[in-house]
Design an enzyme around this catalytic site. Structure first.
Site: not given
Ligand SMILES: NCCCCCC(=O)NCCCCCC(=O)O
Length: 405
Positions: A107-111
């Site tokens: 999820m937002s660890i991609s950010k």
């Protein structure tokens, strides 16, 4: 940067048009699609083991000496948990049915990964943080991104008409998902992520923190424009190829082939820990430098606390802030973290030179209760590492004013 397929990078060099559902089987597209079919048709793995993963948990937690840890991992829906001390994995846990080399959506660890690619391009002088978004992507003229700078986007310091309410079908985050192929399309939805981003509006206010997944996709669009690469390729070139990773990561793509930078990366727990290791090594990976030490230090130093006074993160981390696509706890240990909904954490503990990865499948995207339990667990493990000599690394005694509740 333009290509023969328009303003966005082509899926393969020399493409006269983009391959899609109705032409992927014929030449010249099949030269590329037959080796990248998952981008066009959903694919399932035919695993090299059967069953694909052990039916019992893979557990190696004794080194931490934390009573009740297995139970705490189970009650927070853990799929994978890993403690990397220096360069040694000293503890690991994988739930039954999930193998150590399985990929897991982060999820937002991609950010936080996208933020590192932007950092690399800023270090290289290819992106200027004070420049305006529309200087790189004029297609965003007239949108909420007409005015804000790259730094505003990096720090999520733009007020937008974008609801990040994951459960509300009327929210912008769900329209965003539908445009990106994460949910069933509805009539009138933008045709892809690029088109969706151009629809976003705001009142021009900058400076206050507003968590907005669209910001990261704007950063990825800028990355494509500056490098001429697809976002997936840029992420490989500037980050993944430098980690000495065990496995290729994956990223979901939309109908235009644009990688879902804000939340679409899947990787193994061990490879995710390598991203954390890079942060503790001042931006230097085993395969080369990713970002400058200054870039990492500016994240460790934390962002603007005033800007995020009212965020849910600060109910747990009272001195919390957000900068360059990382969450900064502002606690006595100086912990920073990547966070993804449903319980994903990439937790960095500088005092003990430790990275903690926790990949989970909380039933709901957000839970104050589970966030509290999980942050307490991460802090408890971090403190344990102050006294851990298993990998021979010496640790310092930090201030212990951190709190998770
Ligand atoms: N819709 C595509 C994926 C969106 C992923 C969003 C996500 O993972 N967000 C993380 C929010 C973390 C919030 C942490 C906090 O408030 O404490």
């Amino acid at each position: 940067m333009t290509s023969s397929t328009g303003t966005h990078p082509a899926r393969y060099p020399g493409a006269a048009s983009q391959p899609g559902q109705d032409n992927w089987q014929v030449g010249p597209h099949n030269r590329w699609t037959f080796a990248h079919l998952g981008e066009i048709v959903p694919t399932a793995a035919i695993t090299r083991r059967f069953p694909a993963a052990p039916a019992v948990a893979t557990e190696r937690l004794d080194a931490l000496g934390l009573p009740g840890l297995t139970q705490r991992l189970e009650e927070t829906y853990t799929d994978a948990f890993l403690v990397l001390h220096g360069n040694d994995v000293i503890a690991e846990y994988y739930r039954p049915g999930f193998a150590p080399d399985d990929l897991h959506l982060v999820m937002s660890i991609s950010k936080s990964m996208c933020g590192l690619v932007i950092g690399a391009l800023i270090d290289a002088g290819e992106i200027v943080p004070s420049a305006r978004v529309v200087d790189y992507v004029p297609e965003l003229a007239g949108s909420a991104y007409d005015g804000p700078t790259i730094q505003h986007v990096l720090d999520m310091a733009i007020e937008l008409n974008y609801s990040e309410n994951y459960g509300d079908p009327a929210s912008e985050v769900q329209t965003h998902d539908r445009s990106a192929g994460w949910r069933t399309r509805r009539e009138g939805d933008p045709e892809d992520t690029y088109a969706f981003l151009t629809t976003l509006t705001g009142d021009g206010t900058v400076g206050n923190f507003q968590y907005c997944s669209a910001n990261t996709d704007v950063l990825a669009w800028i990355i494509e424009r500056v490098t001429g690469l697809r976002y997936s390729e840029a992420l490989s070139k500037h980050l993944w190829s430098k980690l000495d990773a065990d496995r290729d990561a994956t990223i979901t793509v939309d109908p235009a082939g644009f990688g879902f930078a804000n939340g679409g990366v899947s990787c193994t727990a061990r490879d995710l820990a390598r991203v954390g290791r890079l942060m503790l090594d001042d931006g230097e990976g085993p395969g080369g430098r990713v970002v400058s030490a200054e870039w990492v230090q500016s994240i460790l130093a934390g962002g603007d606390k005033e800007a995020m006074k009212d965020a849910s993160f600060t109910t747990i981390h009272h001195e919390g802030s957000y900068t360059r696509q990382w969450w900064c706890t502002g606690n006595g240990r100086g912990n920073i973290t990547g966070i993804g909904i449903h319980g994903q954490y990439l937790w960095i503990d500088p005092p003990s030179d430790t990275v903690i990865v926790k990949l989970s499948t909380w039933p709901e995207p957000e839970s104050g209760h589970l966030h509290t339990l999980q942050n307490q667990l991460l802090l408890d493990v971090s403190r344990t590492m102050d006294h851990n000599t298993l990998s021979g690394a010496s640790t310092t005694e930090p201030e212990s004013k951190e709190t998770a509740a």
